[in-house]
Design an enzyme around this catalytic site. Sequence first.
Site, mmCIF file in Angstrom:
data_model
loop_
_atom_site.group_PDB
_atom_site.id
_atom_site.type_symbol
_atom_site.label_atom_id
_atom_site.label_comp_id
_atom_site.label_asym_id
_atom_site.label_seq_id
_atom_site.Cartn_x
_atom_site.Cartn_y
_atom_site.Cartn_z
ATOM 1 C CB ALA A 221 4.647 0.927 7.823
ATOM 2 N N GLY B 70 -0.054 4.113 8.432
ATOM 3 C CA GLY B 70 -1.362 4.614 7.991
ATOM 4 C C GLY B 70 -2.479 3.605 8.177
ATOM 5 N NE ARG C 228 -9.994 4.006 -6.202
ATOM 6 C CZ ARG C 228 -11.225 3.575 -6.435
ATOM 7 N NH1 ARG C 228 -11.935 4.059 -7.447
ATOM 8 N NH2 ARG C 228 -11.774 2.663 -5.661
ATOM 9 C CB SER D 93 -0.097 5.579 -3.281
ATOM 10 O OG SER D 93 0.801 5.070 -2.338
ATOM 11 C CG ASN D 94 -6.161 4.877 -5.299
ATOM 12 O OD1 ASN D 94 -6.011 4.257 -6.337
ATOM 13 N ND2 ASN D 94 -6.910 4.446 -4.301
ATOM 14 C CG ASP E 29 -10.552 -3.085 -8.263
ATOM 15 O OD1 ASP E 29 -11.178 -2.385 -7.457
ATOM 16 O OD2 ASP E 29 -9.576 -2.664 -8.910
ATOM 17 N NE ARG F 218 -14.076 -2.441 -2.428
ATOM 18 C CZ ARG F 218 -13.246 -1.416 -2.565
ATOM 19 N NH1 ARG F 218 -12.821 -1.062 -3.765
ATOM 20 N NH2 ARG F 218 -12.857 -0.729 -1.513
ATOM 21 C CG HIS G 190 -7.670 0.602 -8.247
ATOM 22 N ND1 HIS G 190 -8.584 -0.296 -7.721
ATOM 23 C CD2 HIS G 190 -7.417 1.492 -7.247
ATOM 24 C CE1 HIS G 190 -8.842 0.041 -6.480
ATOM 25 N NE2 HIS G 190 -8.147 1.123 -6.168
ATOM 26 C CG MET H 11 -5.845 -1.342 0.298
ATOM 27 S SD MET H 11 -5.980 -1.985 -1.384
ATOM 28 C CE MET H 11 -4.501 -2.948 -1.501
HETATM 29 P P1 NAI Z 1 -3.592 7.130 5.566
HETATM 30 O O1 NAI Z 1 -3.611 8.603 5.479
HETATM 31 O O2 NAI Z 1 -4.318 6.478 6.686
HETATM 32 O O3 NAI Z 1 -2.094 6.597 5.592
HETATM 33 C C1 NAI Z 1 -1.128 7.048 4.722
HETATM 34 C C2 NAI Z 1 0.206 6.994 5.412
HETATM 35 O O4 NAI Z 1 1.194 7.425 4.489
HETATM 36 C C3 NAI Z 1 0.301 7.910 6.649
HETATM 37 O O5 NAI Z 1 0.738 7.160 7.779
HETATM 38 C C4 NAI Z 1 1.333 8.946 6.249
HETATM 39 O O6 NAI Z 1 2.138 9.405 7.322
HETATM 40 C C5 NAI Z 1 2.151 8.169 5.226
HETATM 41 N N1 NAI Z 1 2.939 9.011 4.326
HETATM 42 C C6 NAI Z 1 2.598 10.183 3.742
HETATM 43 N N2 NAI Z 1 3.632 10.643 3.018
HETATM 44 C C7 NAI Z 1 4.624 9.735 3.125
HETATM 45 C C8 NAI Z 1 5.945 9.640 2.619
HETATM 46 N N3 NAI Z 1 6.447 10.575 1.817
HETATM 47 N N4 NAI Z 1 6.671 8.568 2.950
HETATM 48 C C9 NAI Z 1 6.167 7.595 3.746
HETATM 49 N N5 NAI Z 1 4.944 7.633 4.274
HETATM 50 C C10 NAI Z 1 4.188 8.699 3.973
HETATM 51 O O7 NAI Z 1 -4.157 6.572 4.156
HETATM 52 P P2 NAI Z 1 -4.639 5.076 3.808
HETATM 53 O O8 NAI Z 1 -6.078 4.944 4.111
HETATM 54 O O9 NAI Z 1 -3.680 4.126 4.397
HETATM 55 O O10 NAI Z 1 -4.498 5.098 2.205
HETATM 56 C C11 NAI Z 1 -3.230 5.173 1.580
HETATM 57 C C12 NAI Z 1 -3.373 5.210 0.068
HETATM 58 O O11 NAI Z 1 -3.905 3.977 -0.423
HETATM 59 C C13 NAI Z 1 -4.326 6.293 -0.447
HETATM 60 O O12 NAI Z 1 -3.739 6.930 -1.550
HETATM 61 C C14 NAI Z 1 -5.555 5.515 -0.868
HETATM 62 O O13 NAI Z 1 -6.277 6.179 -1.873
HETATM 63 C C15 NAI Z 1 -4.933 4.239 -1.384
HETATM 64 N N6 NAI Z 1 -5.847 3.099 -1.483
HETATM 65 C C16 NAI Z 1 -5.638 2.205 -2.501
HETATM 66 C C17 NAI Z 1 -6.457 1.124 -2.701
HETATM 67 C C18 NAI Z 1 -6.190 0.169 -3.809
HETATM 68 O O14 NAI Z 1 -7.047 -0.698 -4.060
HETATM 69 N N7 NAI Z 1 -5.077 0.232 -4.502
HETATM 70 C C19 NAI Z 1 -7.621 0.879 -1.818
HETATM 71 C C20 NAI Z 1 -7.727 1.835 -0.747
HETATM 72 C C21 NAI Z 1 -6.878 2.910 -0.610
#
Ligand code: NAI
Length: 334
Positions: free
Chosen positions: A27, A29, A106, A137-138, A169, A172, A196, A244
């Site tokens: 939450a 991130g 990804r 998560s990707n 998707d 967009r 995805h 997102m």
């Molecule tokens: P971010 O790095 O900004 O945030 C991720 C958060 O997850 C951080 O606050 C981190 O502390 C936390 N985290 C890491 N390990 C954890 C754990 N074990 N338990 C709980 N929290 C944990 O990354 P962002 O930009 O928020 O992206 C997150 C994911 O979403 C990435 O894998 C990204 O590729 C994916 N994503 C998916 C999309 C989709 O369409 N499904 C679109 C854009 C991103």
Amino acid sequence: MFAAARIQRRAFSASARQLSKVTVLGAAGGIGQPLSLLLKLNPRVTELSLYDIRLAPGVAADISHINTKSTVTGYGPSATGLSDALKGSEIVLIPAGVPRKPGMSRDDLFNTNASIVRDLAKACAENCPEANILIISNPVNSTVPICAEVFKARGVYNPKRLFGVTTLDVVRASRFVSALKGTDPVDENITVVGGHSGVTIVPLFSQSSHPDLSSNSEIINRVQFGGDEVVKAKDGAGSATLSMAMAGARMAESLLRAAQGEKGVVEPTFVDSPLYKDQGIDFFSSKVELGPNGVEKILPIGKVDANEEKLIEACLTDLKKNIEKGVTFVAKSP
Ligand code: NAI
């Protein structure tokens, strides 16, 4: 008179307002924060639970001052933090993990994110096995099968309750098409199927009001690789987070609407699907009608043209490998 009115009001609020606890794992991130903000603004959410390995209590304190009715609690990685965050959840959204940097696919995230999703899925299976789990998560094509395997191993897998979030998707696609055609994005309902990532993302323009676009490789490519535009523009600081968050909040809202009795709520999402099982592909994204039990009905792909058939073929080849990678990962490191 006064007491009667109070009782009436209580009866009304109990029947009209279902209690819905929504939890975000990751939450604090880039996605997690704006997603949590949008969920706080959603009157269907009555309890918002925010978990992260860092900063979640701070994000929760901040968001909790917004004057909507829901309660907000932040949880860190203490002995009971994750289980307290999850217990009683109706929906769990998982954007935990690392995002892409320029040049990364990804799939390059697999090594880090597979174990994060596996461990969070274990906690969900133990603490809220009946919740709708929304994986952001990707690589989604692999992390959804990972979650399914974890639930299966514990005997609590319900394929109707597991969703890979592919909403971005279609968000967009509708925006890109409206920009090209000078229309209102609200009117552009583009079906996107497959998975995805890259070529597994297949827009079906032949089914839209712009069938001419089904042979337009430029717009097809833009939908498939739209995420790269953001990764490049952010120049090493991450991938799509704000768009997102909007897409994830829309998916959660659709599930809540369906759970609260609304009929005909349809979203594209990556689910355990019969559509290509005969080709050994257990998960596929298509239009899905949602209901109180999660997946109500998986809609057929419908008619596609020759070019789209080729795109689907390319999609299936990659998708199969991505799914197998997730399944193998859990078998090797349960
Ligand atoms: P971010 O790095 O900004 O945030 C991720 C958060 O997850 C951080 O606050 C981190 O502390 C936390 N985290 C890491 N390990 C954890 C754990 N074990 N338990 C709980 N929290 C944990 O990354 P962002 O930009 O928020 O992206 C997150 C994911 O979403 C990435 O894998 C990204 O590729 C994916 N994503 C998916 C999309 C989709 O369409 N499904 C679109 C854009 C991103």
